[in-house]
Scaffold this active site. Structure first.
Site, short mmCIF file in Angstrom:
data_model
loop_
_atom_site.label_atom_id
_atom_site.label_comp_id
_atom_site.label_asym_id
_atom_site.label_seq_id
_atom_site.Cartn_x
_atom_site.Cartn_y
_atom_site.Cartn_z
N CYS A 1 35.91 -65.30 -89.85
CA CYS A 1 35.86 -64.45 -88.54
C CYS A 1 36.87 -63.24 -88.51
CB CYS A 1 36.60 -66.06 -87.51
SG CYS A 1 37.52 -64.55 -86.11
N1 LIG Z 1 34.55 -70.55 -82.33
C1 LIG Z 1 34.39 -68.33 -82.57
O1 LIG Z 1 35.43 -68.23 -82.70
C2 LIG Z 1 33.03 -67.96 -83.07
C3 LIG Z 1 31.42 -69.01 -82.98
N2 LIG Z 1 30.80 -68.05 -83.47
C4 LIG Z 1 29.81 -68.31 -83.82
O2 LIG Z 1 28.84 -67.93 -84.04
C5 LIG Z 1 27.39 -67.92 -83.36
C6 LIG Z 1 26.90 -67.63 -82.73
O3 LIG Z 1 27.29 -67.54 -81.71
P1 LIG Z 1 26.67 -66.64 -80.35
O4 LIG Z 1 26.62 -64.89 -80.92
O5 LIG Z 1 27.26 -66.95 -79.18
O6 LIG Z 1 25.25 -67.34 -80.32
P2 LIG Z 1 23.83 -65.98 -79.74
O7 LIG Z 1 23.58 -64.99 -80.55
O8 LIG Z 1 23.21 -67.50 -79.81
O9 LIG Z 1 24.60 -66.06 -78.27
C7 LIG Z 1 24.55 -66.30 -77.22
C8 LIG Z 1 24.31 -66.31 -76.54
O10 LIG Z 1 25.45 -65.64 -75.41
C9 LIG Z 1 25.12 -63.91 -75.89
N3 LIG Z 1 26.91 -64.02 -75.56
C10 LIG Z 1 26.76 -64.01 -77.07
N4 LIG Z 1 28.28 -63.35 -77.36
C11 LIG Z 1 28.55 -63.69 -75.88
C12 LIG Z 1 29.59 -62.86 -75.02
N5 LIG Z 1 31.45 -62.85 -75.66
N6 LIG Z 1 30.00 -63.03 -73.75
C13 LIG Z 1 28.92 -62.52 -72.85
N7 LIG Z 1 27.82 -62.71 -73.85
C14 LIG Z 1 27.73 -63.20 -75.12
C15 LIG Z 1 24.25 -63.74 -76.70
O11 LIG Z 1 23.80 -62.50 -76.05
P3 LIG Z 1 23.81 -61.26 -76.94
O12 LIG Z 1 24.31 -61.51 -78.60
O13 LIG Z 1 22.47 -60.19 -76.31
O14 LIG Z 1 24.93 -60.50 -76.21
C16 LIG Z 1 23.32 -65.51 -76.44
O15 LIG Z 1 22.10 -64.10 -75.37
C17 LIG Z 1 28.01 -69.52 -83.17
O16 LIG Z 1 27.52 -70.94 -84.00
C18 LIG Z 1 29.46 -69.64 -82.50
O17 LIG Z 1 30.25 -70.69 -83.08
C19 LIG Z 1 30.98 -66.24 -83.24
C20 LIG Z 1 31.79 -65.86 -82.69
C21 LIG Z 1 33.32 -66.35 -82.45
N1 LIG Z 2 34.55 -65.78 -85.34
C1 LIG Z 2 33.82 -67.02 -85.82
N2 LIG Z 2 33.47 -67.51 -85.93
C2 LIG Z 2 33.66 -68.09 -86.37
C3 LIG Z 2 31.89 -67.81 -87.63
N3 LIG Z 2 31.08 -68.67 -87.95
C4 LIG Z 2 31.50 -69.65 -87.72
N4 LIG Z 2 32.83 -69.46 -87.18
C5 LIG Z 2 33.91 -70.60 -85.99
O1 LIG Z 2 34.80 -70.89 -87.28
C6 LIG Z 2 35.01 -72.49 -87.55
C7 LIG Z 2 35.95 -73.21 -89.02
O2 LIG Z 2 36.95 -72.30 -89.39
P1 LIG Z 2 37.43 -72.39 -90.62
O3 LIG Z 2 38.86 -72.00 -90.12
O4 LIG Z 2 37.87 -73.96 -90.36
O5 LIG Z 2 36.88 -72.29 -91.99
C8 LIG Z 2 34.08 -72.84 -87.76
O6 LIG Z 2 33.58 -74.00 -86.57
C9 LIG Z 2 33.64 -71.92 -86.15
O7 LIG Z 2 34.21 -72.25 -84.73
C10 LIG Z 2 31.34 -66.67 -87.71
O8 LIG Z 2 31.14 -65.85 -87.54
N5 LIG Z 2 33.14 -65.66 -86.58
#
Ligand SMILES: NC(=O)C1=CN([C@@H]2O[C@H](COP(=O)(O)OP(=O)(O)OC[C@H]3O[C@@H](n4cnc5c(N)ncnc54)[C@H](OP(=O)(O)O)[C@@H]3O)[C@@H](O)[C@H]2O)C=CC1
Ligand SMILES: Nc1nc2c(ncn2[C@@H]2O[C@H](COP(=O)(O)O)[C@@H](O)[C@H]2O)c(=O)[nH]1
Length: 327
Positions: A175
């Site tokens: 991340c």
């Molecule tokens: N657990 C974590 O810390 C994180 C996990 N991830 C992982 O990365 C993958 C992609 O995630 P994600 O970008 O949400 O999925 P998507 O690319 O499918 O976006 C989902 C929707 O939410 C919008 N969106 C995304 N981020 C935000 C935000 N911060 N505020 C408002 N709207 C938002 C996007 O629009 P737009 O792209 O136009 O903004 C899109 O319409 C997932 O698998 C997720 O679990 C990603 C980051 C953090």
């Molecule tokens: N900020 C982001 N978080 C992400 C992304 N892809 C996955 N994830 C999150 O990380 C955990 C796994 O964490 P780990 O410490 O066990 O390796 C996963 O389940 C998601 O919630 C990303 O691209 N950006």
């Protein structure tokens, strides 16, 4: 927030053992109406799980969540799992096409036992509306919604109908959200879990930041019913992706779901890629996790997983590794 800490700042305090052997300790958990061998689920990421691993986990009594990054394969995946008599557990996003996908499942009477809404910032109307849409069309699916990092978010998603919430914004190994946005639970994921668990009336999945098997016990202690893990499951023989060799060592890639490698473009990138040294068969890790967790339960003075919830803990201000390497 009073106490802020992360996994390596905490040590659980041992209580008198009540078992003769650690093998007596039961690590199983009931989650969403099914019992699983471990309170652990590999992350729903493309370098962590594929169809073959999902079948292996389901056949052997482990929970799994299939990722959502090959959307066109999901219907056949559910049909295949059902034909084998196995649990179907899939992920969805929140974009328009996902609404049609949920309706299509309902029309075809294909009801996954578990549906995870997998979004970076889960405290949003987009997720609330998707929970409501799933509950309207597939009321018998157990809905996991996330990711979130606050009690308000947990309450709102539960009130919208989520059956469980997933806690963790930014603690993941690949991340870069914490660096690129300045937000998240990176560095205090365990305290955020405790904060959220106090507000929750339904199960919580702790997601991200697990670096050792002891962190699973700590997650349970602070309120997790299930623990999602990416990096510790990366690099196995069965893990998706090619194995390659460098300087006589074998590696596999592990990349973030919001990395350019997943997205195919450099837009809103919040994840990176790393190379993980080959770890051998997945089953060996699962067995070691079970043994370590059995040992945790015995140190808790208990016989079953929930006994870990009762133990005291201390906040260790310096790292518990005291400068040593973990292994
Ligand atoms: N657990 C974590 O810390 C994180 C996990 N991830 C992982 O990365 C993958 C992609 O995630 P994600 O970008 O949400 O999925 P998507 O690319 O499918 O976006 C989902 C929707 O939410 C919008 N969106 C995304 N981020 C935000 C935000 N911060 N505020 C408002 N709207 C938002 C996007 O629009 P737009 O792209 O136009 O903004 C899109 O319409 C997932 O698998 C997720 O679990 C990603 C980051 C953090
Ligand atoms: N900020 C982001 N978080 C992400 C992304 N892809 C996955 N994830 C999150 O990380 C955990 C796994 O964490 P780990 O410490 O066990 O390796 C996963 O389940 C998601 O919630 C990303 O691209 N950006």
């Amino acid at each position: 927030m009073d106490n802020v800490f992360d996994y390596e700042d905490i040590q659980l305090i041992p209580a008198k053992s009540v078992v003769k052997s650690r093998s007596e300790c039961d690590t199983s958990v009931n989650f969403g109406g099914h019992t699983f061998k471990l309170p652990v689920v590999p992350a729903n990421m493309q370098t962590i799980i594929d169809e073959k691993i999902a079948i292996f986990l389901a056949e052997n009594g482990y929970f799994y969540i299939m990722h959502r990054f090959q959307p066109e394969k999901r219907i056949d995946f559910i049909k295949d799992m059902k034909a084998r008599g196995l649990i179907a557990s899939i992920s969805v996003g929140v974009k328009e096409a996902e609404y049609d996908f949920v309706k299509e499942l309902a029309e075809e009477n294909l009801v996954p036992e578990y549906i995870t809404i997998d979004i970076a910032h889960g405290h949003s109307n987009a997720v609330i509306e998707m929970i409501q849409h799933i509950k309207k069309h597939l009321p018998n699916s157990f809905v996991i919604a996330g990711n979130v990092g606050t009690p308000d978010a947990v309450r709102e998603l539960e009130n919208a109908g989520a059956d469980a919430t997933k806690v963790g914004i930014g603690p993941g190994k690949v991340c870069i959200t914490k660096i690129k946005t300045g937000f998240g639970t990176g560095g205090w994921q365990l305290a955020a879990l405790r904060w959220c668990a106090k507000a929750a009336s339904k199960p919580i999945i702790a997601d991200g930041g697990i670096r050792t098997h002891g962190d699973i016990a700590k997650s349970v202690r602070f309120g997790a019913s299930m623990v999602m893990i990416g990096s510790l499951f990366a690099g196995h023989e069965e893990s998706p992706g090619e194995t390659f060799e460098k300087d006589g060592k074998c590696f596999k890639e592990y990349f973030g779901s919001a990395s350019e490698f997943q997205k195919g473009e450099r837009k809103n990138v919040e994840g990176k890629k790393m190379y993980v040294e080959h770890k051998g068969p997945l089953i060996d890790t699962l067995i070691e996790m079970e043994q370590d967790l059995q040992s945790s339960i015995s140190y808790a003075g208990g016989r079953k997983l929930q006994d870990i919830r009762k133990v005291d803990y201390v906040i260790v201000k310096n790292s518990i590794f005291n400068g040593d390497k973990v292994y």
